[in-house]
Design a protein around this motif. Structure first.
Motif, PDB file in Angstrom:
ATOM      1  N   UNK A   1      -1.448  -4.799   3.006  1.00  9.24           N
ATOM      2  CA  UNK A   1      -1.540  -3.817   2.093  1.00  9.24           C
ATOM      3  C   UNK A   1      -1.208  -4.155   0.668  1.00  9.24           C
ATOM      4  N   UNK A   2      -0.330  -4.976   0.650  1.00 14.96           N
ATOM      5  CA  UNK A   2       0.217  -5.545  -0.721  1.00 14.96           C
ATOM      6  C   UNK A   2      -0.778  -6.259  -1.282  1.00 14.96           C
ATOM      7  N   UNK A   3      -1.572  -7.321  -0.845  1.00 11.96           N
ATOM      8  CA  UNK A   3      -2.409  -8.245  -1.379  1.00 11.96           C
ATOM      9  C   UNK A   3      -3.685  -7.505  -1.408  1.00 11.96           C
ATOM     10  N   UNK A   4      -4.200  -6.540  -0.473  1.00 13.32           N
ATOM     11  CA  UNK A   4      -5.324  -5.595  -0.882  1.00 13.32           C
ATOM     12  C   UNK A   4      -5.246  -4.737  -2.291  1.00 13.32           C
ATOM     13  N   UNK A   5      -4.203  -4.256  -2.206  1.00 11.12           N
ATOM     14  CA  UNK A   5      -3.816  -3.540  -3.359  1.00 11.12           C
ATOM     15  C   UNK A   5      -3.883  -4.062  -4.673  1.00 11.12           C
ATOM     16  N   UNK A   6      -3.254  -5.223  -4.785  1.00  8.38           N
ATOM     17  CA  UNK A   6      -3.278  -6.262  -6.011  1.00  8.38           C
ATOM     18  C   UNK A   6      -4.595  -6.749  -6.472  1.00  8.38           C
ATOM     19  N   UNK A   7      -5.415  -6.842  -5.255  1.00  7.84           N
ATOM     20  CA  UNK A   7      -6.588  -7.295  -5.534  1.00  7.84           C
ATOM     21  C   UNK A   7      -7.704  -6.158  -6.285  1.00  7.84           C
ATOM     22  N   UNK A   8      -7.731  -5.066  -5.580  1.00  2.00           N
ATOM     23  CA  UNK A   8      -8.454  -3.778  -5.923  1.00  2.00           C
ATOM     24  C   UNK A   8      -7.815  -3.426  -7.371  1.00  2.00           C
ATOM     25  N   UNK A   9      -6.586  -3.441  -7.494  1.00  2.00           N
ATOM     26  CA  UNK A   9      -6.057  -3.067  -8.826  1.00  2.00           C
ATOM     27  C   UNK A   9      -6.613  -3.714 -10.074  1.00  2.00           C
ATOM     28  N   UNK A  10      -7.223  -5.009  -9.685  1.00  2.00           N
ATOM     29  CA  UNK A  10      -7.729  -5.935 -10.862  1.00  2.00           C
ATOM     30  C   UNK A  10      -9.219  -5.740 -10.824  1.00  2.00           C
TER      31      UNK A  10
END
Length: 323
Positions: A279-288
């Motif tokens: 969830x952490x990496x997924x969220x960071x990628x989607x946020x950008x």
């Protein structure tokens, strides 16, 4: 500021027994020392951001440091060639990407490596659309304004992270589709280019949404996505504005030198996919503005081969040549 922000988001059964044993041993003892992850562009850009994001997770998974090393030059081909000629032991990896793996084979007549045969492709990690952007204080406020300005003053400057990059190719497609003439200004990576747009010495640029999307110094004019990107609902696509040829994502994966034992490639693939599923990496990628992608090693190999064919046609139609 931008860099700190990005980093904060921060065959088997028929093989000879000796070969099977060697591959198993390679997997069991891998990695034997810190792993070099070559980023073929300067620090601070999208490739660097994704490399550091995933490498941190791989460091935890393998119990050995995955060290990001920037080797910029010639549109990403310098670092890519370094890995193509490295020992096939999985100790030196490359962030394979659309520029040096998809577009470069078409624009460089004397490319010193083969994107398909000289690498063991591990996994696709993310895809990101590109944007056409100007300084926030520019009188150009829309794609229509940009095209009007370019027609009134042929030679309007458009920056890219380098010759032969996907941004360079997209600029050529825009010129052909809109019937305009612009001047391509190549940089050694996106960082210096963005600084010049922010400072007003460069009129415009094509770069990834990750790099420009949350930076208030820039005005985004259009995005190369097929549909509007969540998080940027007011940003129109080139497609909806009448330029369907400019639907193209910039992609990033992980590859090793050809001949790397399948056991190592498969282990790396497993851990990369596990990282992308967190969830952490997924969220960071989607946020950008990035979309996480998950492929097996054979699927990614087929993807790279298809991209080489695709961009060969695009580059030929656009008349781009570097040497």
């Amino acid at each position: 500021m931008r860099r700190r922000h990005l980093l904060s988001l921060l065959p088997g059964a028929l093989a000879a027994p000796s070969l099977v044993a060697a591959q198993g041993g390679a997997q069991a003892g891998y990695p034997a020392r810190p792993v070099r992850v070559i980023v073929p562009f300067p620090p601070g850009g999208t490739t660097d951001f994704i490399a550091r994001l995933v490498s941190a997770r791989l460091t935890t998974a393998f119990g050995q440091t995955f060290v990001v090393e920037n080797r910029a030059g010639a549109g990403g081909t310098v670092g890519s060639d370094l890995v193509a000629k490295s020992q096939p032991d999985g100790q030196t990896l490359i962030v394979s990407n659309i520029a040096s793996f998809g577009v470069a084979p078409a624009v460089y007549r004397n490319l010193p490596y083969n994107s398909v045969t000289d690498f063991a492709h591990v996994a696709l990690m993310a895809e990101i659309p590109s944007v056409l952007a100007v300084n926030v204080s520019s009188p150009i406020r829309s794609l229509a304004d940009f095209i009007t300005a370019a027609k009134a003053r042929p030679g309007l400057n458009v920056g890219s992270p380098g010759n032969g990059t996907s941004s360079h190719t997209k600029q050529a497609i825009l010129q052909r589709s809109a019937g305009i003439e612009t001047t391509h200004v190549p940089y050694r990576g996106s960082g210096p280019m963005m600084n010049d747009v922010a400072g007003g010495s460069l009129e415009s640029m094509i770069t990834t949404l990750v790099e420009a999307g949350r930076n208030e110094r820039f005005r985004l004019l259009a995005v190369t996505a097929d549909a509007r990107v969540p998080g940027w609902p007011d940003l129109p696509t080139f497609k909806e504005l009448g330029y369907p040829d400019l639907v193209a994502s910039t992609w990033f994966g992980l590859s090793a030198a050809a001949g790397t034992p399948p056991a190592i490639v498969n282990r790396l693939n497993t851990e990369v996919l596990a990282a992308l599923a967190t969830p952490e990496i997924t969220a960071k990628l989607i946020e950008t503005g990035a979309t996480p992608r998950r492929m097996t090693a054979p699927e990614y190999s087929a993807f790279v081969e298809a991209e080489v064919r695709r961009w060969a046609g695009v580059v030929q139609a656009a008349g781009i040549s570097i040497d």
